[in-house]
Design an enzyme around this catalytic site. Structure first.
Site, PDB file in Angstrom:
ATOM      1  N   TYR A   1      -6.680  -9.449  11.592  1.00 37.54           N
ATOM      2  CA  TYR A   1      -5.545  -8.825  11.746  1.00 37.54           C
ATOM      3  C   TYR A   1      -5.557  -9.633  13.170  1.00 37.54           C
ATOM      4  O   TYR A   1      -6.287 -10.179  14.359  1.00 37.54           O
ATOM      5  CB  TYR A   1      -5.271  -7.607  11.745  1.00 37.54           C
TER       6      TYR A   1
ATOM      7  N   GLU B   1      -6.205  -9.386   3.333  1.00 37.59           N
ATOM      8  CA  GLU B   1      -5.549  -8.942   4.529  1.00 37.59           C
ATOM      9  C   GLU B   1      -5.298 -10.053   5.928  1.00 37.59           C
ATOM     10  O   GLU B   1      -6.095 -10.130   6.114  1.00 37.59           O
ATOM     11  CB  GLU B   1      -6.030  -7.269   4.979  1.00 37.59           C
TER      12      GLU B   1
ATOM     13  N   GLU C   1       0.681  -1.092  -0.500  1.00 35.85           N
ATOM     14  CA  GLU C   1       0.002  -0.229   0.177  1.00 35.85           C
ATOM     15  C   GLU C   1       0.952   0.993  -0.055  1.00 35.85           C
ATOM     16  O   GLU C   1       1.818   1.286   0.394  1.00 35.85           O
ATOM     17  CB  GLU C   1      -0.718   0.022   1.414  1.00 35.85           C
TER      18      GLU C   1
ATOM     19  N   ASN D   1     -12.140  -1.069  -0.877  1.00 40.84           N
ATOM     20  CA  ASN D   1     -11.164  -1.726   0.221  1.00 40.84           C
ATOM     21  C   ASN D   1     -12.362  -1.557   1.263  1.00 40.84           C
ATOM     22  O   ASN D   1     -12.290  -0.477   1.179  1.00 40.84           O
ATOM     23  CB  ASN D   1      -9.968  -1.208   0.186  1.00 40.84           C
ATOM     24  N   GLU D   2     -12.532  -2.305   2.460  1.00 44.25           N
ATOM     25  CA  GLU D   2     -12.995  -2.176   3.426  1.00 44.25           C
ATOM     26  C   GLU D   2     -14.233  -1.324   3.374  1.00 44.25           C
ATOM     27  O   GLU D   2     -14.366  -0.319   3.643  1.00 44.25           O
ATOM     28  CB  GLU D   2     -12.026  -1.386   4.569  1.00 44.25           C
TER      29      GLU D   2
ATOM     30  N   GLN E   1       2.015  -6.077   5.327  1.00 42.63           N
ATOM     31  CA  GLN E   1       2.137  -6.067   4.110  1.00 42.63           C
ATOM     32  C   GLN E   1       3.457  -5.938   3.869  1.00 42.63           C
ATOM     33  O   GLN E   1       4.766  -6.329   4.532  1.00 42.63           O
ATOM     34  CB  GLN E   1       2.219  -4.538   3.652  1.00 42.63           C
TER      35      GLN E   1
END
Ligand code: AHR
Length: 502
Positions: free
Chosen positions: A248, A304, A25, A172-173, A353
């Site tokens: 996460y 992710e 990103e 995204n999200e 990432q």
């Protein structure tokens, strides 16, 4: 002694190489400095891409790269990042540190990066603050070979040929940074936006990914799919190829995530316990998907995942720079085993990432580079890519400190490659207990085997002064007796065994 049962007769699914995918990103020093250094004279590069990082990533095996975000994707306007660099607009990266984004890394640079890496491309489009036209024109710019306004612009900007976009994310999200939408609203937008993602070359179809849930938000999955499947015409086949999931591993909570390097034994087990939750998440989201997508045509895309700690002291809080220890090696090994076990539904996963951000495989400082423990795990697991998953089961025991946070001591997955060799990856989650293991096969025995391992004291990590503290090492403790493989898996380690059947 724990038995590991392997059934070479039962192939459970194909392990897409993309299960070991990555994400980069415009965040902190991931793209700028980490991957792209422009026309730097101090850091050796090819067309702006760091030679050291590219070589390391190629050795590790990088099948696909997602870009440009993340939250950044929904405020990225691709036209700002093409054309002569001196004319490119500067913008504020509001999500990540409020720094100036000069757009010197744009579509052409991303395609050059993927070409150098030899990996597939995953572009994430902007739904939150973009338009249908903007997204549609980006796809035309990248993929249309003929004569059209966008194809002509691409040619004018230096690329005569179009590129292959393998995967395209529609936002995204969008439940959060991508527009704070309700699932029904996003579902309707998805229907609209995806309509204009044209497959200009039917031989190179674009795999379209809808924005999926945040962790255990099962309602999002249900409502988005309900909205998308309702009255969808039959000829809209392929309107959705994948649905994403973000999860996460945060050791404590979002306000106090915990240090990357300085943690106690309890936090070690809490972290691994939270990592294992990935398995439940995949099962439960898959159950909901089964309701709508009875033929298993829509893939779950975990685009992710990884650890998220407090940033390293003295670094910009918006840059998400963190160290990476043996604990991260275990988190990577466990997650990659889980993805393998769900390879019938999970077709891509992207760790967050790639460089210098969150659970990075590479850290850089000026011209220096280190490979993290997570890098070495990926470098061992690459042998699963493109293999067939085999049925396997390992005897286990519960370990840990708190009753409600116990974990299974062992975690495994097994695959067979095109030459018939077995690849076994195992994690020992215990801080201090080695495990004796005997691998038993349903038929045949093991004739030959070799192994490699990443492990050590749980806090060990690589620094710019000591870059080889944690590496992948050959393991010479395998014994074969009557076709059975016996070995001791050290505490806090991840192992890869390659075995030839007798
Ligand atoms: O990976 C960092 C951020 O985490 C991404 O930008 C966003 O999608 C997620 O919340």
């Amino acid at each position: 002694m724990k038995k590991l049962y392997i059934n070479p007769l039962n192939k459970m699914g194909h392990i897409n190489p993309e299960l070991q995918g990555h994400f980069s990103e415009h965040l902190g020093r991931c793209i700028y400095e980490g991957l792209y250094v422009g026309d730097s004279k101090d850091i050796p590069n090819t067309n702006g891409m760091r030679n050291d990082v590219i070589a390391a990533l190629k050795e590790m095996g990088i099948p696909v790269l997602r870009w440009p975000g993340g939250c950044f994707a929904d405020e990225y306007h691709w036209l700002d990042g093409v054309g002569p660099k001196e004319n490119r607009k500067k913008m504020i990266n509001t999500h990540w540190g409020g720094v100036v984004e000069d757009n010197s890394f744009g579509t052409h640079e991303f395609m050059e990066l993927c070409k150098q890496l030899g990996c597939k491309t995953y572009i994430n489009g902007n739904v939150g603050s973009g338009t249908v036209r903007e997204m549609s024109e980006w796809v035309e710019y990248m993929t249309f070979e003929g004569v059209s306004p966008m194809a002509d612009l691409r040619k004018k900007n230096g690329s005569e040929s179009s590129w292959k976009v393998d995967y395209f994310g529609v936002g995204n999200e969008n439940w959060g940074c991508g527009g704070n939408m309700n699932p029904e609203f996003y579902g309707n937008l998805y229907r609209q936006y995806q309509t204009y993602i044209r497959n200009y070359d039917p031989k190179k179809p674009i795999f379209k990914i809808a924005c999926g849930a945040n962790a255990s938000d099962y309602n999002w999955t249900d409502k988005v799919l309900d909205t998308c499947y309702r009255n969808m015409p039959d000829n809209a086949h392929g309107f959705m190829d994948g649905l994403s999931l973000h999860y996460y591993t945060v050791p404590h909570d979002w306000n106090h995530k915990g240090s990357a390097v300085d943690f106690d034994d309890k936090t070690w087990y809490d972290t691994l316990n939270k990592t294992l939750f990935m398995d439940e998440l995949i099962r439960r989201h898959t159950n909901i998907m089964d309701k709508y997508d009875k033929d298993n045509k829509v893939a779950l895309i975990v685009d992710e995942w990884g650890t998220w700690y407090d940033v390293e002291e003295g670094t910009n809080p918006g840059f998400l720079y963190q160290q990476n220890t043996i604990r991260d090696a275990l988190v990577a090994g466990i997650n990659l085993n889980i993805f393998n076990k769900h390879c019938d539904r999970v077709k891509m996963a992207n760790i967050a990432q790639l460089v210098n951000v969150l659970q990075a495989v590479i850290l850089t400082e000026g011209e220096k580079m280190v490979k993290t423990p997570t890098y070495h795990v990926f470098n061992m697991y690459k042998h699963h890519q493109d293999n067939e998953l085999l049925e396997s089961f390992i005897e286990n025991e519960e370990i840990g400190i708190e009753d409600d946070k116990k974990v299974c001591a062992l975690n495994e997955s097994v695959s067979v490659d095109k030459d018939g060799k077995l690849h076994i990856t195992l994690c020992n989650l215990s801080i201090d207990k080695d495990q004796e293991i005997e691998a038993v096969l349903a038929e045949n025995g093991i004739a030959e085997a070799k192994a490699e391992i990443v492990g050590g004291e749980i806090h060990e990590h690589n620094t710019f002064d000591d870059p080889e503290k944690v590496t992948k090492k050959a393991f010479d403790g395998l014994k074969i007796e009557g076709g059975k493989l016996k070995f001791t898996l050290p505490a806090a380690s991840v192992m890869h065994i390659e075995a030839v059947l007798g």
